[in-house]
Structures are given as structure tokens and as C-alpha cells.
Design a protein around this motif. Structure first.
Motif, PDB file in Angstrom:
ATOM      1  N   CYS A 109      12.410  59.048  43.688  1.00 35.10           N
ATOM      2  CA  CYS A 109      13.756  59.606  43.783  1.00 35.10           C
ATOM      3  C   CYS A 109      14.768  58.498  43.517  1.00 35.10           C
ATOM      4  O   CYS A 109      14.737  57.482  44.200  1.00 35.10           O
ATOM      5  N   CYS A 110      15.617  58.688  42.534  1.00 32.61           N
ATOM      6  CA  CYS A 110      16.618  57.691  42.176  1.00 32.61           C
ATOM      7  C   CYS A 110      17.971  58.091  42.740  1.00 32.61           C
ATOM      8  O   CYS A 110      18.426  59.208  42.499  1.00 32.61           O
ATOM      9  N   VAL A 111      18.563  57.188  43.480  1.00 36.89           N
ATOM     10  CA  VAL A 111      19.857  57.428  44.101  1.00 36.89           C
ATOM     11  C   VAL A 111      20.894  56.551  43.427  1.00 36.89           C
ATOM     12  O   VAL A 111      20.721  55.341  43.331  1.00 36.89           O
ATOM     13  N   ALA A 112      21.944  57.147  42.932  1.00 37.70           N
ATOM     14  CA  ALA A 112      22.973  56.398  42.227  1.00 37.70           C
ATOM     15  C   ALA A 112      23.839  55.618  43.221  1.00 37.70           C
ATOM     16  O   ALA A 112      24.164  56.108  44.292  1.00 37.70           O
ATOM     17  N   SER A 113      24.150  54.390  42.866  1.00 41.54           N
ATOM     18  CA  SER A 113      25.082  53.590  43.642  1.00 41.54           C
ATOM     19  C   SER A 113      25.907  52.754  42.680  1.00 41.54           C
ATOM     20  O   SER A 113      25.485  52.478  41.568  1.00 41.54           O
ATOM     21  N   THR A 114      27.084  52.371  43.101  1.00 37.48           N
ATOM     22  CA  THR A 114      27.974  51.628  42.215  1.00 37.48           C
ATOM     23  C   THR A 114      28.074  50.174  42.646  1.00 37.48           C
ATOM     24  O   THR A 114      28.008  49.860  43.836  1.00 37.48           O
ATOM     25  N   THR A 115      28.228  49.293  41.676  1.00 37.67           N
ATOM     26  CA  THR A 115      28.430  47.880  41.919  1.00 37.67           C
ATOM     27  C   THR A 115      29.553  47.400  41.025  1.00 37.67           C
ATOM     28  O   THR A 115      29.555  47.662  39.825  1.00 37.67           O
ATOM     29  N   SER A 116      30.522  46.712  41.589  1.00 37.45           N
ATOM     30  CA  SER A 116      31.613  46.190  40.791  1.00 37.45           C
ATOM     31  C   SER A 116      31.128  45.004  39.971  1.00 37.45           C
ATOM     32  O   SER A 116      30.308  44.209  40.436  1.00 37.45           O
ATOM     33  N   PRO A 117      31.632  44.839  38.745  1.00 35.27           N
ATOM     34  CA  PRO A 117      31.223  43.695  37.932  1.00 35.27           C
ATOM     35  C   PRO A 117      31.757  42.395  38.513  1.00 35.27           C
ATOM     36  O   PRO A 117      32.772  42.371  39.219  1.00 35.27           O
ATOM     37  N   GLY A 118      31.066  41.316  38.215  1.00 32.42           N
ATOM     38  CA  GLY A 118      31.485  39.996  38.671  1.00 32.42           C
ATOM     39  C   GLY A 118      31.669  39.052  37.500  1.00 32.42           C
ATOM     40  O   GLY A 118      31.540  39.426  36.334  1.00 32.42           O
ATOM     41  N   MET A 119      31.929  37.790  37.802  1.00 36.33           N
ATOM     42  CA  MET A 119      32.185  36.818  36.747  1.00 36.33           C
ATOM     43  C   MET A 119      30.976  36.625  35.839  1.00 36.33           C
ATOM     44  O   MET A 119      31.132  36.310  34.655  1.00 36.33           O
ATOM     45  N   ILE A 120      29.781  36.825  36.369  1.00 33.38           N
ATOM     46  CA  ILE A 120      28.597  36.704  35.516  1.00 33.38           C
ATOM     47  C   ILE A 120      28.605  37.779  34.424  1.00 33.38           C
ATOM     48  O   ILE A 120      28.102  37.560  33.320  1.00 33.38           O
ATOM     49  N   ASP A 121      29.203  38.931  34.715  1.00 36.05           N
ATOM     50  CA  ASP A 121      29.339  39.996  33.710  1.00 36.05           C
ATOM     51  C   ASP A 121      30.427  39.648  32.694  1.00 36.05           C
ATOM     52  O   ASP A 121      30.282  39.914  31.499  1.00 36.05           O
ATOM     53  N   PHE A 122      31.505  39.058  33.173  1.00 37.54           N
ATOM     54  CA  PHE A 122      32.537  38.610  32.234  1.00 37.54           C
ATOM     55  C   PHE A 122      31.980  37.523  31.319  1.00 37.54           C
ATOM     56  O   PHE A 122      32.293  37.473  30.126  1.00 37.54           O
ATOM     57  N   TRP A 123      31.143  36.659  31.882  1.00 36.74           N
ATOM     58  CA  TRP A 123      30.559  35.564  31.114  1.00 36.74           C
ATOM     59  C   TRP A 123      29.742  36.095  29.921  1.00 36.74           C
ATOM     60  O   TRP A 123      29.747  35.494  28.850  1.00 36.74           O
ATOM     61  N   SER A 124      29.074  37.220  30.130  1.00 33.78           N
ATOM     62  CA  SER A 124      28.273  37.813  29.058  1.00 33.78           C
ATOM     63  C   SER A 124      29.053  38.869  28.274  1.00 33.78           C
ATOM     64  O   SER A 124      28.473  39.614  27.483  1.00 33.78           O
ATOM     65  N   ASN A 125      30.366  38.952  28.513  1.00 34.67           N
ATOM     66  CA  ASN A 125      31.263  39.923  27.875  1.00 34.67           C
ATOM     67  C   ASN A 125      30.797  41.356  28.100  1.00 34.67           C
ATOM     68  O   ASN A 125      30.884  42.200  27.223  1.00 34.67           O
ATOM     69  N   GLU A 126      30.333  41.632  29.315  1.00 38.35           N
ATOM     70  CA  GLU A 126      29.996  42.984  29.720  1.00 38.35           C
ATOM     71  C   GLU A 126      31.040  43.542  30.685  1.00 38.35           C
ATOM     72  O   GLU A 126      30.859  44.617  31.248  1.00 38.35           O
ATOM     73  N   ALA A 127      32.120  42.790  30.880  1.00 39.17           N
ATOM     74  CA  ALA A 127      33.234  43.228  31.711  1.00 39.17           C
ATOM     75  C   ALA A 127      34.491  42.550  31.196  1.00 39.17           C
ATOM     76  O   ALA A 127      34.428  41.487  30.571  1.00 39.17           O
ATOM     77  N   HIS A 128      35.647  43.180  31.447  1.00 37.78           N
ATOM     78  CA  HIS A 128      36.902  42.592  30.999  1.00 37.78           C
ATOM     79  C   HIS A 128      37.979  42.823  32.050  1.00 37.78           C
ATOM     80  O   HIS A 128      37.860  43.699  32.914  1.00 37.78           O
ATOM     81  N   PHE A 129      39.038  42.018  31.981  1.00 38.94           N
ATOM     82  CA  PHE A 129      40.143  42.118  32.926  1.00 38.94           C
ATOM     83  C   PHE A 129      41.197  43.080  32.390  1.00 38.94           C
ATOM     84  O   PHE A 129      41.614  42.986  31.234  1.00 38.94           O
ATOM     85  N   ASP A 130      41.630  44.001  33.259  1.00 46.80           N
ATOM     86  CA  ASP A 130      42.578  45.051  32.890  1.00 46.80           C
ATOM     87  C   ASP A 130      43.813  44.937  33.782  1.00 46.80           C
ATOM     88  O   ASP A 130      43.725  45.093  35.003  1.00 46.80           O
ATOM     89  N   VAL A 131      44.972  44.663  33.168  1.00 46.93           N
ATOM     90  CA  VAL A 131      46.217  44.532  33.925  1.00 46.93           C
ATOM     91  C   VAL A 131      46.621  45.887  34.510  1.00 46.93           C
ATOM     92  O   VAL A 131      46.678  46.885  33.798  1.00 46.93           O
ATOM     93  N   TYR A 132      46.916  45.915  35.817  1.00 47.92           N
ATOM     94  CA  TYR A 132      47.279  47.187  36.442  1.00 47.92           C
ATOM     95  C   TYR A 132      48.582  47.134  37.233  1.00 47.92           C
ATOM     96  O   TYR A 132      49.110  48.186  37.631  1.00 47.92           O
ATOM     97  N   THR A 133      49.133  45.950  37.463  1.00 50.08           N
ATOM     98  CA  THR A 133      50.388  45.898  38.205  1.00 50.08           C
ATOM     99  C   THR A 133      51.164  44.642  37.846  1.00 50.08           C
ATOM    100  O   THR A 133      50.590  43.665  37.341  1.00 50.08           O
ATOM    101  N   LYS A 134      52.460  44.664  38.103  1.00 49.71           N
ATOM    102  CA  LYS A 134      53.338  43.542  37.809  1.00 49.71           C
ATOM    103  C   LYS A 134      54.355  43.392  38.936  1.00 49.71           C
ATOM    104  O   LYS A 134      54.721  44.374  39.595  1.00 49.71           O
ATOM    105  N   SER A 135      54.815  42.164  39.156  1.00 45.16           N
ATOM    106  CA  SER A 135      55.806  41.902  40.210  1.00 45.16           C
ATOM    107  C   SER A 135      56.622  40.684  39.836  1.00 45.16           C
ATOM    108  O   SER A 135      56.176  39.834  39.055  1.00 45.16           O
ATOM    109  N   ARG A 136      57.799  40.579  40.425  1.00 43.45           N
ATOM    110  CA  ARG A 136      58.589  39.354  40.397  1.00 43.45           C
ATOM    111  C   ARG A 136      59.365  39.298  41.707  1.00 43.45           C
ATOM    112  O   ARG A 136      59.647  40.331  42.318  1.00 43.45           O
ATOM    113  N   PHE A 137      59.716  38.090  42.141  1.00 41.16           N
ATOM    114  CA  PHE A 137      60.293  37.915  43.467  1.00 41.16           C
ATOM    115  C   PHE A 137      61.638  37.190  43.369  1.00 41.16           C
ATOM    116  O   PHE A 137      61.698  36.039  42.948  1.00 41.16           O
ATOM    117  N   TYR A 138      62.685  37.877  43.768  1.00 40.22           N
ATOM    118  CA  TYR A 138      64.030  37.334  43.700  1.00 40.22           C
ATOM    119  C   TYR A 138      64.342  36.515  44.945  1.00 40.22           C
ATOM    120  O   TYR A 138      63.956  36.869  46.058  1.00 40.22           O
TER     121      TYR A 138
END
Length: 438
Positions: free
Chosen positions: A14-43
Motif C-alpha cells: 500500500c503506497c501512501v502519498a506524502s509531500t516533502t518540500s525541496p531543499g538546496m540539494i534540489d536547487f543544486w541539481s536544478n530540480e527546484a527554483h526560487f519563486d518571488v511571492y512577496t515584496k516589502s520596503r520599510f520607511y
């Protein structure tokens, strides 16, 4: 990914699905990328935001804390010709989409002879869970324009309060660590490399040593580097030992080979850097490298200022860290000194998904931008420019969040609600721009 469990009763898999977030080792092999989702500035109190940078984000359970410098606050001290800055902290409970009002944690002394007489800038924060203590190691400046490093701490799980200065100050005098690091003559000059700055407290080992990285600048030879030293108390330091590289960890020898058309003389070396120590045993080092000088030349087309990634499992010397497949790894959309800066790799180990999530933060196009590492390959190098249109700004609800959101905003006197407006007179008792709220 999937985890499979054998049933002893039915003898089926029986196979049970589970999720794992990618890490730097995945970025190293170009199997993950960084996606900008928010911006801020401080006055700041003066209504300006451009100098209120030097960001350092530390995730804790259910909350992120961001430390940064702040200029433009009122004072009556006249001996400081240039920088006058302090360190503040804010919190976010929505992973950087919105931030709280600031709390000042450390300020210049405005006292002649003090190493922190004029300014505190561009430091690194670290929470020691064993000691229940926050540390902040900052660049500090006196009226003679001498850069040192000053240490501050507070014994609490909450950093939103005044920190105490570790005495005697400074924690590190200019040239103190570089004179020892360069003593072997490898890559740097022990008598001219100095101005330790942009410190990052990377980790604490089982012997109680904090390992701290920092840049250095040699104005005589127009050369920079990044080094590492260790300390137990931020007073006594060790810069040469069997578990240290006994030389810089990044130098001109590393960035000269990057795939970029450097100015005559090549890159000058490394500046600000960030190291993420991950469970795969590697330290991933993302570091800035310019040509011509370590100072910002902001005329377009004049200076290269880029970020490159490398990794190592030990504190190896310059030239020994494994270079990423694409270097430089992050480049600005325009050739301009300091267009991209104040970058940070960090992990949130307390994510509600019960996985560790990796983030990249940097300042580009006059916005602090935060990216999340997600599965799937991405284009390389990363192009740092204006935030994407879907990057979420804070909701305009208070004067502080409106400053981060709108170029023009006002408070309606009828109900004291803030609104983003199309013109300075757009907000009135009739709420003529109410549809632009947030």
C-alpha cells in the motif's frame, strides 16, 4: 514522494502519498527554483526607505523576525559626518507578506571614543535555543570612519525589546581577525586587509563555539574576501585552528572564473555572503562579488555586482568550495553596482506543512523580495529585477503598511481608515477612492 508500507495480513503493498518540500540539494541539481511571492520596503521617521536595508530574517515557531538598519531618526549629535543608523526588528505571522511596527534593539551611543558612536548597520541575528538568548552582531562606526563589529544580546525568546551591549566594545576591532587569517600569506595581506563587516552567525557547534563569517576590504590592493572565525562569548576570538580554513573561505581566486565579463583586473573578491547549513551536510554559500571596488558604483553599465553559489562540507579555504553549475547564480536585470544586495538564504523549520521550507531574500529594484523554493527546474542564472506583478504587497491598513504598499495614501478623517489613493486629495469624507483600499 511516496512511502510504501507492506501489509502482513493481506501481503499487498500500500503506497501512501506524502509531500516533502525541496531543499538546496534540489536547487543544486536544478530540480527546484526560487519563486518571488512577496515584496516589502520599510520607511523611516524621515519618510525615506532606501537606506533602511541590511535585512536578516530568522523564522521561529509561528512567526518570523526581520532585523534591519534604520536611518533618518531624530538626534542632536553633530560629530558624525556620514552614517547615523540604528538596528530595529519587526515580526511577521504570514511569512513576510506583512510586517509589524518596528522595535529599536540597538542604537549608536553618540559618545566620543565609542566604537558605536555613529552607526550600527548590516549585522546578523542568531537565536540560541539552549541559552534562550538572541544575539546580534553588527558593523559599528565611529566619527573617525573606523568600521568594527559590536555585539548585542537579550536573554529572552522575544527579540522585540532593547538588547544589551557586550562589554568591552568593540567585539572585533578593524583588522583584528584578518591579520590572523591572512598571516599565512594565502590570498590576502595581513597588514592591509581589515574592516570586518556584514557578519553572519552561521552555526554553533557541540563545543559551544559560534562560527561567524564576515567580509574584509583591502583598499591598498583593491581586494576583498570573506573569512570565518569562531567564538564562545563574542569577546575572545579564534581565527586559525584545525577546524578553520586558516585563510579566506572566498576570494578573488573563486569569482575570477565566473562566467561574466569582469572589468580590467577581474573581480575584487567577495563581499556580503550567506551560508545555509542543511541536513545533507553541506554549507551552501551565496556571496556577492563586484569588480573595480567593493563600494557601490551606481551608474548603469559601470560595475558588475552579482551573486554566486558554492558549497562545502567543511570550512575549506578559498578555491576549494564546489562551484555551482551556473556562476554567477543571481544577476541584476541591469549592470549596476549594488542593484542587488542584502541577500539571505534561510529555512523555516516550523512551517505548517510540517516540512522545512527554503527561502531566498534579496533587495532589488528598491524592494525587499522573498522567494520560496518550489519543485521544478528554473531558468539560470536567476534574474533579479522588479518584483513580479503577483508579488503580494502588504494590505493598506495602517500608516506603516500603506507606506509599504502605496506610492500615495491618506487617512480618511471620517473613520480614521487608511486608503491607497490615485491622488493626494483622493481620500475625503466621501471615500471617493475607497475601492482602492489595500
Amino acid at each position: 514522494m511516496k512511502s510504501c508500507v507492506m501489509s502482513l495480513i493481506f501481503s499487498v503493498v500500500c503506497c501512501v502519498a506524502s509531500t516533502t518540500s525541496p531543499g538546496m540539494i534540489d536547487f543544486w541539481s536544478n530540480e527546484a527554483h526560487f519563486d518571488v511571492y512577496t515584496k516589502s520596503r520599510f520607511y523611516g521617521p524621515d519618510g525615506q526607505y532606501g537606506m533602511n536595508v541590511g535585512f536578516f530574517i530568522v523564522p521561529r515557531p509561528g512567526v518570523w523576525f526581520i532585523f534591519h538598519r534604520e536611518y533618518g531618526f531624530p538626534h542632536s549629535y553633530n560629530a558624525c559626518k556620514y552614517d547615523v543608523a540604528r538596528i530595529v526588528v519587526r515580526n511577521s505571522t504570514d511569512k513576510g507578506r506583512t510586517w509589524s511596527e518596528k522595535t529599536v534593539i540597538a542604537s549608536p551611543t553618540f559618545t566620543k571614543g565609542s566604537p558605536a558612536e555613529c552607526a550600527l548597520v548590516d549585522g546578523g541575528a542568531y537565536y540560541d535555543e539552549d541559552e534562550e538568548t538572541w544575539h546580534y552582531l553588527s558593523q559599528c562606526l565611529d566619527s573617525n570612519q573606523v568600521w568594527c563589529m559590536c555585539h548585542y544580546y537579550v536573554k529572552s525568546s522575544d527579540p522585540q525589546q532593547q538588547f544589551t551591549a557586550t562589554e568591552p566594545q568593540p567585539s572585533v576591532k578593524s583588522g583584528q581577525l584578518w591579520s590572523a587569517i591572512c598571516a599565512g600569506g594565502a590570498y590576502c595581506n595581513s597588514s592591509t586587509m581589515a574592516s570586518e563587516g556584514t557578519p553572519e552567525i552561521v552555526l554553533k557547534d557541540n563545543n559551544g563555539f559560534y562560527f561567524v563569517t564576515f567580509h574584509g576590504w583591502d583598499p591598498v590592493h583593491a581586494r576583498s574576501a570573506r573569512g570565518v572565525a569562531k567564538t564562545k562569548d563574542f569577546i575572545s576570538w579564534t581565527a586559525r585552528d584545525t577546524d578553520l580554513p586558516n585563510g579566506p573561505i572566498m576570494d578573488k581566486i573563486d569569482c575570477d572564473t565566473w562566467n561574466i565579463s569582469w572589468a580590467k583586473g577581474g573581480c575584487v573578491g567577495g563581499g556580503e555572503g550567506t551560508i545555509l547549513h542543511t541536513t545533507d551536510g553541506y554549507m551552501y554559500h551565496l556571496i556577492e562579488a563586484p569588480d573595480i571596488t567593493l563600494g557601490c558604483l551606481t551608474k548603469q553599465g559601470q560595475q558588475n555586482w552579482v551573486l554566486g553559489l558554492s558549497r562545502s562540507k567543511v570550512w575549506g579555504p578559498a578555491g576549494t568550495w564546489e562551484k555551482y553549475q551556473v556562476t554567477p547564480t543571481v544577476v541584476p536585470v541591469v549592470k549596476q553596482g549594488c542593484y542587488i544586495q542584502y541577500h539571505r538564504l534561510f529555512e523555516d523549520k516550523y512551517d505548517e506543512s510540517n516540512t522545512t521550507v527554503t527561502y531566498l531574500e534579496y533587495w532589488a529594484d528598491n524592494w525587499m523580495q522573498i522567494s520560496r523554493l518550489i519543485s521544478s527546474s528554473g531558468s539560470l542564472p536567476i534574474i533579479a529585477g522588479a518584483p513580479p506583478s503577483n508579488a503580494t504587497p502588504p494590505i493598506c491598513e495602517t500608516e506603516e503598511t500603506c507606506r509599504q504598499t502605496c506610492d500615495i495614501f491618506s487617512v480618511c478623517t471620517a473613520d480614521n481608515v487608511y486608503y491607497c489613493c490615485d491622488s493626494h486629495s483622493g481620500c475625503n469624507n466621501n471615500h471617493t477612492c475607497a475601492n482602492n483600499k489595500g
